[in-house]
Design an enzyme around this catalytic site. Structure first.
Site, PDB file in Angstrom:
ATOM      1  CE  LYS A   5      -4.114   0.395   2.343  1.00 22.12           C
ATOM      2  NZ  LYS A   5      -4.934   0.304   3.562  1.00 22.12           N
TER       3      LYS A   5
HETATM    4  C1  E4P Z   1      -8.340   0.461   3.756  1.00 22.25           C
HETATM    5  O1  E4P Z   1      -7.426   0.055   3.062  1.00 22.25           O
HETATM    6  C2  E4P Z   1      -8.297   1.808   4.391  1.00 22.25           C
HETATM    7  O2  E4P Z   1      -7.035   2.038   4.996  1.00 22.25           O
HETATM    8  C3  E4P Z   1      -9.425   1.959   5.405  1.00 22.25           C
HETATM    9  O3  E4P Z   1     -10.635   1.529   4.798  1.00 22.25           O
HETATM   10  C4  E4P Z   1      -9.557   3.373   5.929  1.00 22.25           C
HETATM   11  O4  E4P Z   1     -10.739   3.440   6.704  1.00 22.25           O
HETATM   12  P1  E4P Z   1     -10.983   4.682   7.698  1.00 22.25           P
HETATM   13  O5  E4P Z   1     -11.358   5.884   6.862  1.00 22.25           O
HETATM   14  O6  E4P Z   1     -12.119   4.241   8.595  1.00 22.25           O
HETATM   15  O7  E4P Z   1      -9.683   4.888   8.442  1.00 22.25           O
END
Ligand code: E4P
Length: 304
Positions: free
Chosen positions: A125
């Protein structure tokens, strides 16, 4: 509720290029009705969340991030890596997104190699942008340069913290395997920082104080519903990707509730990463429950 235009021929053609996730079985005469249906990932690093869904065949991968790893109990980088390694083994060969925490190009590329060694199914990521809030005088193209370098090294990436369609297209052009538009944070932010009456900038809606800009909620600026701004983001990306035949996969993230799950599906997301607690509510419905009570009661008539 967000109501997108009917799918274009380009959107349908792009769908055809997506992977089959529900293959037919030779032993089963019924062809699977959703060969290229939307994939559901669990947005969690907690094994107890993931295992039941994995065993039931209800998820096709998971996404993690530093916040989710902290929630899973990691108190050091060593512990975080141990959790990530264990999750890669548990999910193999399904994809597991592991987020970079370094902030400069060379260190990020090095860390990507380190995380990639945790499992062949590790997806790296890469946060979009240049992280000016945490890197003094940072290069705004850091994220894009890292995506490109990792593509050249044959390392799959999931570009995270995507908040407008331009970012999504640039990430695809740099070689992103997946992109993660943060659907839930867009209306969250607009509701907290909206400055009504300000004219929209270059496809950005000026919000917050001074130079602070936010997601491409031009849709909101032109009168669209704030609550739909996140779904609109997914829809715009899906249409622009279809215009160019881009097969980078749209991994809708930051999903807060079942309605946003529906909106992602309506908008054309390829994959949805959903917290376990939201997945539990999506599966059930008050009327399904009350309907079952009635059927069960009446079925007692046959119990004799
Ligand atoms: C997934 O890869 C994201 O990091 C995650 O859905 C972020 O979610 P949030 O906005 O609740 O932190």
């Amino acid at each position: 509720m967000f109501t997108p235009a009917p799918n274009s021929a380009a959107m349908l053609a792009r769908r055809d290029r997506m992977p089959v996730i529900n293959a037919n079985k030779k032993t089963n005469p019924i062809k699977h009705p959703a060969a290229k249906g939307p994939r559901i990932f669990c947005d969690s690093a907690v094994k107890a969340d993931i295992l039941p869904l994995l065993k039931a065949g209800l998820i096709h991968g998971i996404t993690t991030n530093p916040t989710l790893l902290k929630k899973a109990g990691a108190k050091s980088w060593k512990e975080a890596k141990a959790i990530m390694k264990e999750l890669c083994a548990l999910l193999y060969p399904l994809p597991v997104s592991l987020e970079l925490t370094e902030l400069t190009e060379e260190k990020m590329v090095k860390q990507a190699t380190e995380l990639g060694a945790l499992g062949k199914n590790a997806i790296i990521k890469v946060p979009m942008g240049g992280y000016p809030a945490v890197v003094d005088g940072g290069d705004p193209f850091t994220g894009l340069k890292v995506i490109r370098r990792l593509w050249e090294k044959g390392i799959k990436t999931n570009v995270t913290l995507i908040f407008n369609t331009t970012q999504a297209v640039w990430a695809a052009n740099a070689g992103a395997t997946y992109i993660s538009p943060f659907l839930g944070r867009v209306p969250d932010y607009i509701n907290k920082n909206d400055k009504k009456g300000l004219t929209p900038g270059n496809s950005l809606y000026w919000m917050g104080e001074g130079e602070m800009k936010s997601a491409n909620s031009e849709y909101v600026a032109s009168g669209g519903e704030v609550r739909d701004a996140g779904a609109r983001l997914i829809f715009e990306i899906a249409n622009v990707y279809a215009n160019y035949g881009i097969t980078t996969e749209i991994l809708a993230a930051s999903i807060r509730n079942p309605v946003q799950v529906t909106e992602c599906l309506l908008a054309g997301a390829d994959i949805l990463t959903v917290p376990a607690n939201v997945l539990a509510t999506v599966a059930d419905h008050p009327l399904s429950d009350s309907g079952m009570v009635g059927f069960l009661e009446d079925s007692k008539a046959f119990s004799a």
